[in-house]
Each structure stands twice: as structure tokens, then as C-alpha cells.
Design an enzyme around this catalytic site. Sequence first.
Site, PDB file in Angstrom:
ATOM      1  N   VAL A  71       0.830  -1.213   0.000  1.00 54.33           N
ATOM      2  CA  VAL A  71       0.000   0.000   0.000  1.00 54.33           C
ATOM      3  C   VAL A  71       0.865   1.264   0.000  1.00 54.33           C
ATOM      4  O   VAL A  71       0.393   2.343  -0.366  1.00 54.33           O
ATOM      5  CB  VAL A  71      -1.000  -0.033   1.185  1.00 54.33           C
ATOM      6  CG1 VAL A  71      -1.743   1.283   1.338  1.00 54.33           C
ATOM      7  CG2 VAL A  71      -1.996  -1.172   1.002  1.00 54.33           C
ATOM      8  N   ASN A  97      -6.661   0.292   6.366  1.00 61.46           N
ATOM      9  CA  ASN A  97      -6.207  -0.173   7.682  1.00 61.46           C
ATOM     10  C   ASN A  97      -4.711  -0.438   7.751  1.00 61.46           C
ATOM     11  O   ASN A  97      -4.111  -0.289   8.814  1.00 61.46           O
ATOM     12  CB  ASN A  97      -6.990  -1.453   8.030  1.00 61.46           C
ATOM     13  CG  ASN A  97      -6.329  -2.234   9.151  1.00 61.46           C
ATOM     14  OD1 ASN A  97      -6.415  -1.839  10.323  1.00 61.46           O
ATOM     15  ND2 ASN A  97      -5.653  -3.334   8.807  1.00 61.46           N
ATOM     16  N   TYR A 163       5.071   8.271  13.032  1.00 66.41           N
ATOM     17  CA  TYR A 163       3.777   7.571  13.061  1.00 66.41           C
ATOM     18  C   TYR A 163       2.655   8.542  13.424  1.00 66.41           C
ATOM     19  O   TYR A 163       1.636   8.644  12.710  1.00 66.41           O
ATOM     20  CB  TYR A 163       3.867   6.431  14.084  1.00 66.41           C
ATOM     21  CG  TYR A 163       2.617   5.601  14.278  1.00 66.41           C
ATOM     22  CD1 TYR A 163       2.044   4.896  13.231  1.00 66.41           C
ATOM     23  CD2 TYR A 163       2.039   5.488  15.544  1.00 66.41           C
ATOM     24  CE1 TYR A 163       0.914   4.107  13.432  1.00 66.41           C
ATOM     25  CE2 TYR A 163       0.921   4.700  15.759  1.00 66.41           C
ATOM     26  CZ  TYR A 163       0.360   4.017  14.703  1.00 66.41           C
ATOM     27  OH  TYR A 163      -0.751   3.230  14.913  1.00 66.41           O
ATOM     28  N   ALA A 164       2.848   9.277  14.534  1.00 66.14           N
ATOM     29  CA  ALA A 164       1.811  10.217  14.983  1.00 66.14           C
ATOM     30  C   ALA A 164       1.537  11.272  13.920  1.00 66.14           C
ATOM     31  O   ALA A 164       0.379  11.621  13.649  1.00 66.14           O
ATOM     32  CB  ALA A 164       2.237  10.873  16.292  1.00 66.14           C
ATOM     33  N   ALA A 165       2.606  11.772  13.310  1.00 70.11           N
ATOM     34  CA  ALA A 165       2.439  12.838  12.312  1.00 70.11           C
ATOM     35  C   ALA A 165       1.698  12.322  11.084  1.00 70.11           C
ATOM     36  O   ALA A 165       0.811  12.994  10.550  1.00 70.11           O
ATOM     37  CB  ALA A 165       3.813  13.388  11.916  1.00 70.11           C
ATOM     38  N   SER A 166       2.045  11.119  10.638  1.00 74.26           N
ATOM     39  CA  SER A 166       1.378  10.574   9.447  1.00 74.26           C
ATOM     40  C   SER A 166      -0.101  10.306   9.727  1.00 74.26           C
ATOM     41  O   SER A 166      -0.966  10.568   8.887  1.00 74.26           O
ATOM     42  CB  SER A 166       2.078   9.291   8.970  1.00 74.26           C
ATOM     43  OG  SER A 166       1.970   8.271   9.943  1.00 74.26           O
ATOM     44  N   LYS A 167      -0.390   9.825  10.920  1.00 71.70           N
ATOM     45  CA  LYS A 167      -1.792   9.518  11.251  1.00 71.70           C
ATOM     46  C   LYS A 167      -2.595  10.794  11.523  1.00 71.70           C
ATOM     47  O   LYS A 167      -3.790  10.851  11.244  1.00 71.70           O
ATOM     48  CB  LYS A 167      -1.859   8.565  12.443  1.00 71.70           C
ATOM     49  CG  LYS A 167      -1.304   7.161  12.170  1.00 71.70           C
ATOM     50  CD  LYS A 167      -2.240   6.307  11.328  1.00 71.70           C
ATOM     51  CE  LYS A 167      -1.837   4.837  11.354  1.00 71.70           C
ATOM     52  NZ  LYS A 167      -2.738   3.958  10.609  1.00 71.70           N
TER      53      LYS A 167
HETATM   54  N1  LIG Z   1      -2.608  -2.506  17.422  1.00 76.09           N
HETATM   55  C1  LIG Z   1      -2.707  -1.326  17.963  1.00 76.09           C
HETATM   56  O1  LIG Z   1      -2.539  -1.162  19.171  1.00 76.09           O
HETATM   57  C2  LIG Z   1      -3.081  -0.127  17.122  1.00 76.09           C
HETATM   58  C3  LIG Z   1      -3.301   1.082  17.810  1.00 76.09           C
HETATM   59  C4  LIG Z   1      -3.649   2.191  17.057  1.00 76.09           C
HETATM   60  C5  LIG Z   1      -3.760   2.119  15.689  1.00 76.09           C
HETATM   61  N2  LIG Z   1      -3.518   0.933  15.061  1.00 76.09           N
HETATM   62  C6  LIG Z   1      -3.614   0.930  13.602  1.00 76.09           C
HETATM   63  O2  LIG Z   1      -4.428  -0.139  13.193  1.00 76.09           O
HETATM   64  C7  LIG Z   1      -3.997  -0.619  11.924  1.00 76.09           C
HETATM   65  C8  LIG Z   1      -3.799  -2.117  11.997  1.00 76.09           C
HETATM   66  O3  LIG Z   1      -2.848  -2.378  13.012  1.00 76.09           O
HETATM   67  P1  LIG Z   1      -2.572  -3.861  13.541  1.00 76.09           P
HETATM   68  O4  LIG Z   1      -2.214  -3.716  14.984  1.00 76.09           O
HETATM   69  O5  LIG Z   1      -3.682  -4.765  13.151  1.00 76.09           O
HETATM   70  O6  LIG Z   1      -1.251  -4.217  12.727  1.00 76.09           O
HETATM   71  P2  LIG Z   1      -0.596  -5.655  12.403  1.00 76.09           P
HETATM   72  O7  LIG Z   1      -1.130  -6.697  13.309  1.00 76.09           O
HETATM   73  O8  LIG Z   1       0.864  -5.403  12.375  1.00 76.09           O
HETATM   74  O9  LIG Z   1      -1.118  -5.965  10.917  1.00 76.09           O
HETATM   75  C9  LIG Z   1      -0.735  -5.108   9.897  1.00 76.09           C
HETATM   76  C10 LIG Z   1      -1.430  -5.538   8.618  1.00 76.09           C
HETATM   77  O10 LIG Z   1      -1.064  -4.627   7.581  1.00 76.09           O
HETATM   78  C11 LIG Z   1      -0.397  -5.339   6.536  1.00 76.09           C
HETATM   79  N3  LIG Z   1       0.657  -4.468   6.018  1.00 76.09           N
HETATM   80  C12 LIG Z   1       1.743  -4.001   6.648  1.00 76.09           C
HETATM   81  N4  LIG Z   1       2.476  -3.232   5.824  1.00 76.09           N
HETATM   82  C13 LIG Z   1       1.822  -3.225   4.626  1.00 76.09           C
HETATM   83  C14 LIG Z   1       2.071  -2.618   3.378  1.00 76.09           C
HETATM   84  N5  LIG Z   1       3.163  -1.872   3.167  1.00 76.09           N
HETATM   85  N6  LIG Z   1       1.197  -2.820   2.371  1.00 76.09           N
HETATM   86  C15 LIG Z   1       0.102  -3.590   2.553  1.00 76.09           C
HETATM   87  N7  LIG Z   1      -0.192  -4.178   3.718  1.00 76.09           N
HETATM   88  C16 LIG Z   1       0.659  -3.996   4.751  1.00 76.09           C
HETATM   89  C17 LIG Z   1       0.127  -6.624   7.193  1.00 76.09           C
HETATM   90  O11 LIG Z   1       0.268  -7.701   6.294  1.00 76.09           O
HETATM   91  P3  LIG Z   1       1.631  -7.981   5.448  1.00 76.09           P
HETATM   92  O12 LIG Z   1       2.722  -8.128   6.435  1.00 76.09           O
HETATM   93  O13 LIG Z   1       1.325  -9.208   4.655  1.00 76.09           O
HETATM   94  O14 LIG Z   1       1.795  -6.797   4.550  1.00 76.09           O
HETATM   95  C18 LIG Z   1      -1.013  -6.916   8.158  1.00 76.09           C
HETATM   96  O15 LIG Z   1      -2.090  -7.511   7.464  1.00 76.09           O
HETATM   97  C19 LIG Z   1      -2.725   0.168  11.592  1.00 76.09           C
HETATM   98  O16 LIG Z   1      -3.006   1.217  10.709  1.00 76.09           O
HETATM   99  C20 LIG Z   1      -2.279   0.701  12.925  1.00 76.09           C
HETATM  100  O17 LIG Z   1      -1.545   1.901  12.812  1.00 76.09           O
HETATM  101  C21 LIG Z   1      -3.188  -0.177  15.740  1.00 76.09           C
END
Ligand SMILES: NC(=O)c1ccc[n+]([C@@H]2O[C@H](COP(=O)([O-])OP(=O)(O)OC[C@H]3O[C@@H](n4cnc5c(N)ncnc54)[C@H](OP(=O)(O)O)[C@@H]3O)[C@@H](O)[C@H]2O)c1
Length: 252
Positions: A71, A97, A163-167
Site C-alpha cells: 500500500v 487499515n 507515526y503520529a504525524a502521518s496519522k
Molecule cells: N494494534 C494497535 O494497538 C493499534 C493502535 C492504534 C492504531 N492501530 C492501527 O491499526 C492498523 C492495523 O494495526 P494492527 O495492529 O492490526 O497491525 P498488524 O497486526 O501489524 O497488521 C498489519 C497488517 O497490515 C499489513 N501491512 C503491513 N504493511 C503493509 C504494506 N506496506 N502494504 C500492505 N499491507 C501492509 C500486514 O500484512 P503484510 O505483512 O502481509 O503486509 C497486516 O495484514 C494500523 O493502521 C495501525 O496503525 C493499531
Amino acid sequence: MGYADELFDLTGRVVLVTGGSRGLGRQMALAAARCGADVVVASRKYDTCVATAEEIAAETGRTAMPYGVHVGRWDELDGLVDAVYDRFGKLDVLVNNAGMSPTYDRLTDVTEKLFDAVVNLNLKGPFRLSALAGERMVADGGGAIVNVSTYGSLRPHPSFIPYAASKAGLNAMTEALAFAFGPTVRVNTLMPGPFLTDISKAWDFADDNPFARHALQRAASPAEIVGAALFLMSDASSFTTGSILRADGGMP
Ligand SMILES: NC(=O)c1ccc[n+]([C@@H]2O[C@H](COP(=O)([O-])OP(=O)(O)OC[C@H]3O[C@@H](n4cnc5c(N)ncnc54)[C@H](OP(=O)(O)O)[C@@H]3O)[C@@H](O)[C@H]2O)c1
């Protein structure tokens, strides 16, 4: 069908979730399929997308299409949206996401390459996908976009500045997109707090309970994102756009 089932019904809808193979994205794709949607599971690792899509299809009986895409690479995103339209003829819900939150010891350890990678994935990719999908949704007469941000964008900390800035940019972009695609397409921010996904493995806390100051005093299990996500994906949020929905356990 019960009243709540009807409100959150996604039967006949097509939902694309980036980062749908693991973590919060996997939960949201599975939840959408459980509510009747056909889903597209997109992430870098195609094999993982296939495995997740097969699990979702087996459990729900819905069509789940795997798609391998980075992405953060602008030129790969037209192909993703085209593939969805080729397969399903439409897209009803886009969930931006996929995201990354790199760790570092010192600010000078953050290279330009790393900063660019964060912005490319967390901000530019969602912009391009929203532009491509949003215009087609408007032409088709409806749709919803959900941009997954973070509570860290409202409570930035030295340990995650890129991270914070991009979000925070994503939050701003979401509000503008709601006007760009209104009144036909709704665009909202889903703002998670701490969830115990793979991202959380990099957290390094000295306290016994690092969430003691949060209202709910804990981190969430990944499935706890589903209620807020389904609200924004479905007609249950028909008068909600340009908003931020915090699913953060009450951040201090
Ligand atoms: N977990 C938290 O505490 C938390 C808190 C606040 C916000 N968020 C936000 O929630 C979202 C999901 O987080 P998560 O915790 O579920 O993360 P995660 O468990 O690390 O999963 C990340 C997902 O994104 C995919 N991904 C990573 N880099 C990618 C890329 N360059 N292109 C396409 N797909 C990509 C990964 O699959 P591949 O490795 O196959 O690409 C995986 O499916 C994120 O945007 C994160 O910033 C999470």
C-alpha cells in the site's frame, strides 16, 4: 432478521480491507463477511492473504478475494482497485487499515527512508486508494471509506513521531474527503487505542500496567475493534461522516 442485524447488514456489499490478513484488519474483514459482505483481503504477503481469505470464506460462506499489494507503493494501487471492480463490479466499503509504527532509540536514528516509508504507507497510500475508490463510489451512487488512525495522533509522543504525524495527516485528510465525496459517500476515521496485535509485540513498558491511567485500564483484544468498525462500514452510521470514532479504552 433482528433489528440490530438489519441495521448492520452488509449483504450484497463488497468490502476491501487493506492489511486484512492479520491483526485488526483480519478481524474487520471477518466481521464484514459475517454481516453478509464479500470481502477483499489485501496485504503484502499474498500467501497470508490467501490463508485468511480461505478461513473467512469457509466460516461465512461469503466470497473472500486475496490480493497482494504494497500500500506504500502508489503505482500498485490502481491495480488493486481495478482488480476489485473486475471481480465484483463494484466496491461499497474501503477500509484503509494497513499501517506501520516503527520503533527507534534516538530521533537521529530515524532515516529519511524510514520516514518516507511511514508516510507512504500511513498517509499517501490511503489518499490514493480513497481517491481511486471514492470517485468510483460517487459515480456508483454510494459507499463508505473508513480510515484507521491511532490515538497516538491525538496524544503524540517522542517515541513515535513519524507515526503520529502521518496519522494526524490521515485524520485531516479524512475530514476533507468527507466533503470531497459527500453527499454520496461517507468518510470517517476509526481511531484505535492499544490493541494486542503483532504491533503490540514491539511495545516496551516499564510499568506493571502501562494502561493504568486509561479509563478501562487495559489493552484490547483484536476482536474488540469490530463493533466500531461495523458501525462505520454499515448504514448504522448513515448520518456520520468526517468524524473520528475513538475505540481506545478511554485514553488519558
Ligand atoms: N494494534 C494497535 O494497538 C493499534 C493502535 C492504534 C492504531 N492501530 C492501527 O491499526 C492498523 C492495523 O494495526 P494492527 O495492529 O492490526 O497491525 P498488524 O497486526 O501489524 O497488521 C498489519 C497488517 O497490515 C499489513 N501491512 C503491513 N504493511 C503493509 C504494506 N506496506 N502494504 C500492505 N499491507 C501492509 C500486514 O500484512 P503484510 O505483512 O502481509 O503486509 C497486516 O495484514 C494500523 O493502521 C495501525 O496503525 C493499531
